[in-house]
Scaffold this active site. Structure first.
Site, PDB file in Angstrom:
ATOM      1  N   GLU A  27       0.800   3.423  10.705  1.00 47.54           N
ATOM      2  CA  GLU A  27       1.283   4.597   9.986  1.00 47.54           C
ATOM      3  C   GLU A  27       0.649   5.834  10.606  1.00 47.54           C
ATOM      4  O   GLU A  27      -0.470   5.768  11.133  1.00 47.54           O
ATOM      5  CB  GLU A  27       0.868   4.474   8.506  1.00 47.54           C
ATOM      6  CG  GLU A  27       1.257   5.679   7.652  1.00 47.54           C
ATOM      7  CD  GLU A  27       1.133   5.417   6.147  1.00 47.54           C
ATOM      8  OE1 GLU A  27       0.697   4.321   5.763  1.00 47.54           O
ATOM      9  OE2 GLU A  27       1.494   6.328   5.378  1.00 47.54           O
ATOM     10  N   ASN A  72       3.287   5.667   2.939  1.00 47.56           N
ATOM     11  CA  ASN A  72       3.502   6.850   2.111  1.00 47.56           C
ATOM     12  C   ASN A  72       3.956   8.040   2.949  1.00 47.56           C
ATOM     13  O   ASN A  72       4.702   8.896   2.485  1.00 47.56           O
ATOM     14  CB  ASN A  72       2.212   7.202   1.378  1.00 47.56           C
ATOM     15  CG  ASN A  72       1.797   6.124   0.389  1.00 47.56           C
ATOM     16  OD1 ASN A  72       2.624   5.335  -0.060  1.00 47.56           O
ATOM     17  ND2 ASN A  72       0.521   6.076   0.043  1.00 47.56           N
ATOM     18  N   ASN A 172       9.707   3.618   1.141  1.00 46.63           N
ATOM     19  CA  ASN A 172       8.405   2.972   0.969  1.00 46.63           C
ATOM     20  C   ASN A 172       7.892   3.192  -0.452  1.00 46.63           C
ATOM     21  O   ASN A 172       7.841   4.339  -0.917  1.00 46.63           O
ATOM     22  CB  ASN A 172       7.395   3.580   1.952  1.00 46.63           C
ATOM     23  CG  ASN A 172       5.999   3.025   1.749  1.00 46.63           C
ATOM     24  OD1 ASN A 172       5.737   1.873   2.077  1.00 46.63           O
ATOM     25  ND2 ASN A 172       5.097   3.830   1.200  1.00 46.63           N
ATOM     26  N   GLU A 173       7.543   2.122  -1.127  1.00 45.92           N
ATOM     27  CA  GLU A 173       6.883   2.173  -2.441  1.00 45.92           C
ATOM     28  C   GLU A 173       7.484   3.256  -3.343  1.00 45.92           C
ATOM     29  O   GLU A 173       6.763   4.119  -3.872  1.00 45.92           O
ATOM     30  CB  GLU A 173       5.364   2.380  -2.280  1.00 45.92           C
ATOM     31  CG  GLU A 173       4.700   1.215  -1.575  1.00 45.92           C
ATOM     32  CD  GLU A 173       3.182   1.265  -1.563  1.00 45.92           C
ATOM     33  OE1 GLU A 173       2.593   2.304  -1.912  1.00 45.92           O
ATOM     34  OE2 GLU A 173       2.572   0.250  -1.189  1.00 45.92           O
ATOM     35  N   TYR A 244      -2.821  -5.349  -1.994  1.00 42.76           N
ATOM     36  CA  TYR A 244      -4.144  -5.228  -1.370  1.00 42.76           C
ATOM     37  C   TYR A 244      -5.173  -5.838  -2.311  1.00 42.76           C
ATOM     38  O   TYR A 244      -5.010  -5.781  -3.533  1.00 42.76           O
ATOM     39  CB  TYR A 244      -4.491  -3.758  -1.119  1.00 42.76           C
ATOM     40  CG  TYR A 244      -3.590  -3.096  -0.087  1.00 42.76           C
ATOM     41  CD1 TYR A 244      -3.835  -3.260   1.265  1.00 42.76           C
ATOM     42  CD2 TYR A 244      -2.495  -2.330  -0.473  1.00 42.76           C
ATOM     43  CE1 TYR A 244      -3.016  -2.654   2.221  1.00 42.76           C
ATOM     44  CE2 TYR A 244      -1.671  -1.728   0.472  1.00 42.76           C
ATOM     45  CZ  TYR A 244      -1.939  -1.898   1.820  1.00 42.76           C
ATOM     46  OH  TYR A 244      -1.131  -1.314   2.759  1.00 42.76           O
ATOM     47  N   GLU A 292       3.262  -5.101   3.449  1.00 40.82           N
ATOM     48  CA  GLU A 292       1.909  -4.518   3.419  1.00 40.82           C
ATOM     49  C   GLU A 292       1.003  -5.492   2.690  1.00 40.82           C
ATOM     50  O   GLU A 292       1.233  -5.793   1.507  1.00 40.82           O
ATOM     51  CB  GLU A 292       1.878  -3.163   2.698  1.00 40.82           C
ATOM     52  CG  GLU A 292       2.408  -2.028   3.526  1.00 40.82           C
ATOM     53  CD  GLU A 292       2.142  -0.668   2.896  1.00 40.82           C
ATOM     54  OE1 GLU A 292       1.078  -0.470   2.292  1.00 40.82           O
ATOM     55  OE2 GLU A 292       3.048   0.187   3.001  1.00 40.82           O
ATOM     56  N   GLN A 349      -3.482  -2.330   8.031  1.00 32.90           N
ATOM     57  CA  GLN A 349      -2.632  -1.917   9.135  1.00 32.90           C
ATOM     58  C   GLN A 349      -3.191  -2.530  10.418  1.00 32.90           C
ATOM     59  O   GLN A 349      -3.941  -3.490  10.323  1.00 32.90           O
ATOM     60  CB  GLN A 349      -2.544  -0.406   9.178  1.00 32.90           C
ATOM     61  CG  GLN A 349      -1.924   0.149   7.877  1.00 32.90           C
ATOM     62  CD  GLN A 349      -1.566   1.637   7.923  1.00 32.90           C
ATOM     63  OE1 GLN A 349      -1.635   2.297   8.937  1.00 32.90           O
ATOM     64  NE2 GLN A 349      -1.188   2.184   6.763  1.00 32.90           N
TER      65      GLN A 349
HETATM   66  O1  AHR Z   1      -1.374   1.157   3.974  1.00 37.89           O
HETATM   67  C1  AHR Z   1      -1.850   2.267   3.262  1.00 37.89           C
HETATM   68  C2  AHR Z   1      -0.878   2.723   2.195  1.00 37.89           C
HETATM   69  O2  AHR Z   1      -0.822   1.768   1.184  1.00 37.89           O
HETATM   70  C3  AHR Z   1       0.547   2.911   2.615  1.00 37.89           C
HETATM   71  O3  AHR Z   1       0.807   4.159   3.157  1.00 37.89           O
HETATM   72  C4  AHR Z   1       1.284   2.764   1.331  1.00 37.89           C
HETATM   73  O4  AHR Z   1       2.580   2.273   1.502  1.00 37.89           O
HETATM   74  C5  AHR Z   1       0.404   1.859   0.489  1.00 37.89           C
HETATM   75  O5  AHR Z   1       0.200   2.373  -0.761  1.00 37.89           O
END
Ligand code: AHR
Length: 502
Positions: A27, A72, A172-173, A244, A292, A349
């Protein structure tokens, strides 16, 4: 002696692994692009300014696909800012991470970088501040051969051949309140469907990913999936998942059991997809893109203190320890067990930003602890994911009951005659003997048992010291179809077997 039993049959298959299961993500965030993959003037920079040391580490991971440009960031990104002569590219306020984006790297340069890395691009379009028009123009710019406004502009920019980008993310999200242009599920479902239709008219060969929830704790999960799929089911090929993990309470045994939650998350999303399939009387089965995933928590406090509006600040620079590597191994095993439906996944990432690869500006590139399990599975996990039958001792942790000590998955590549078993013993104090019966693997021999282990769960790697890295002295033997392997406490194991040459 603590014992786990496992049976693998060559014909008991889950699915052929889509190599894109081992994807990653770059990103425009922090030092991922600037200082990570690109640093003109660095002693390792190539003619385009790409760091060759980073590229080598990426190539060694064998990353099949890299998601780009966000995250994001994509939700307020104007892709046109990143193409054409460098000197004409505007500096912009990048709203997601509150930095300055110089746009020195954009679509074409990233496509070049991905080619050098041996990866495909998974391109995300902006459905936050923009919509159908910007998305279809970007697709025309990237994939149309020529003879139209946008494809000819690409040619003018020095790219006669189309980039032929196959995989596209529709935003995205979009459920997240932090997202620029957040949407309700109905709003997102409508815009995603209409964007998908227009994009398929431009290039019917592409594959499309719709946004699922940002994580399983969102208040709107799984209603978001249900409503958005109701709109988009016929138009998209994949639904995304993001998650995450973090050892926030410093309860490592509980932390290593988070694969239980991951498994539940995947099953809930699959159930929701299949509910919509049934509701629509559809013949089509929705696939998942877990685009992700990772551990992300070490850097969160430091990031809150960062000043806004600087160029490529060191954001989201988690320094991973040994226990994080164990969890990453467990996550990859979980994906392999769902290889029939989880077709793509992106470790988030790739460089500097919550990443397996770190770089120093003007200095070295090096491997974090999580690099190793990711590399093991990406390199050796190609082929048919087999259905393991496992009976393991179990334990209870703070949040989970009946957690098996052993997590394992196996991948067989018939053509090359390779069978690889990935095994995590997540028990922090007890070792485990794994007794694996193999059916249909006559003529195979054990060639390696590599182990990632460390007495210190918090051990980290740095640019100068690789405290956490695998060794090949695992204790195991294989005779008469039974593989007996010693899985030390808190260890990640890779057992590789190969067919003897005829
Ligand atoms: O990977 C970091 C961020 O985590 C990304 O930009 C977003 O999509 C997620 O919230």
């Amino acid at each position: 002696m603590n014992r786990a039993r496992m049976v693998l049959d060559k014909d008991h298959k889950i699915a052929e692994v889509d190599p894109r299961l081992y994807g990653s993500f770059i990103e425009h965030l922090g030092r991922a692009v600037y200082g990570g993959i690109y640093e003109p003037g660095h002693p390792e920079a190539d003619e385009q300014g790409f760091r060759k040391d980073t590229l080598k580490l990426v190539r060694d991971l064998n990353v099949p696909i890299v998601r780009y440009p966000g995250g994001n960031m994509v939700s307020a990104y104007n892709w046109e800012d990143g193409v054409g002569p460098l000197e004409d590219r505007p500096r912009r306020l990048e709203l997601a991470w509150r930095t300055i984006e110089t746009n020195q790297i954009g679509t074409n340069e990233f496509a070049d970088w991905a080619r050098k890395a041996g990866s495909e691009v998974m391109m995300a379009v902006n459905l936050g501040t923009r919509g159908i028009d910007a998305a279809r123009n970007l697709l025309e710019y990237c994939n149309h051969p020529g003879g139209t406004y946008w494809s000819d502009l690409r040619r003018e920019h020095g790219y006669a051949e189309p980039h032929a980008i196959k995989t596209w993310c529709l935003g995205n999200e979009m459920d997240g309140p932090w997202q620029v242009g957040q949407k309700t599920p109905h709003e997102y479902g409508r815009i995603a469907k209409e964007t998908a239709k227009a994009m398929r008219l431009v290039d019917p060969t592409i594959e499309l990913v719709a946004c699922g929830s940002s994580n399983s704790s969102m208040a709107t999960f799984p209603e978001w999936e249900s409503v958005t799929l109701d709109h988009t089911y016929d138009e998209v090929d994949y639904l995304s998942l993001h998650q995450y993990f973090g050892n926030y309470d410093n309860d490592s045994q509980n932390y290593l059991a988070y694969t239980m939650e991951l498994d539940r998350f995947i099953k809930t999303v699959l159930a929701t997809c299949d509910y919509i399939k049934a509701k629509k009387r559809s013949q089509k089965t929705m696939m998942l893109s877990f685009d992700e995933w990772n551990v992300w928590y070490h850097s969160k406090q430091a990031d809150q203190k960062m000043d806004p509006w600087t160029i490529a600040p060191p954001l989201l620079e988690d320094h991973y320890n040994f226990e994080d590597a164990l969890l990453v191994g467990g996550i990859l095993i979980t994906f392999l067990k769902h290889a029939d439906r989880v077709r793509m996944a992106c470790m988030a990432q790739l460089v500097n930003v919550i990443a397996p690869i770190m770089t120093e500006n003007a200095g070295a590139a090096w491997k974090q602890t999580i690099y190793y399990p990711y590399q093991d599975v990406s390199v050796h996990g190609r082929g048919m994911s087999l259905q393991p039958l496992i009976s393991s001792p179990k334990m209870d942790t703070r949040e989970f009951n009946d957690v098996p000590w052993l997590e394992s998955a196996a991948v067989h590549d018939e053509a090359s005659g390779r069978l690889t078993v990935f095994a995590l013993n997540r028990h922090l104090r007890e070792s485990l003997t794994m007794e694996l019966q193999l059916h249909g693997f006559e003529g195979y021999q054990l060639v390696e048992h590599s182990v990632l282990e460390n007495d210190d769960l918090k051990a980290v790697n740095t640019a100068t010291a690789q405290q956490v890295r695998p060794h090949s002295n695992g204790r195991s033997n294989f005779s008469e179809g039974t593989l007996q392997a010693q899985l030390n406490k808190a260890s990640w194991n890779v057992l590789r077997l190969e067919r003897r040459p005829a």
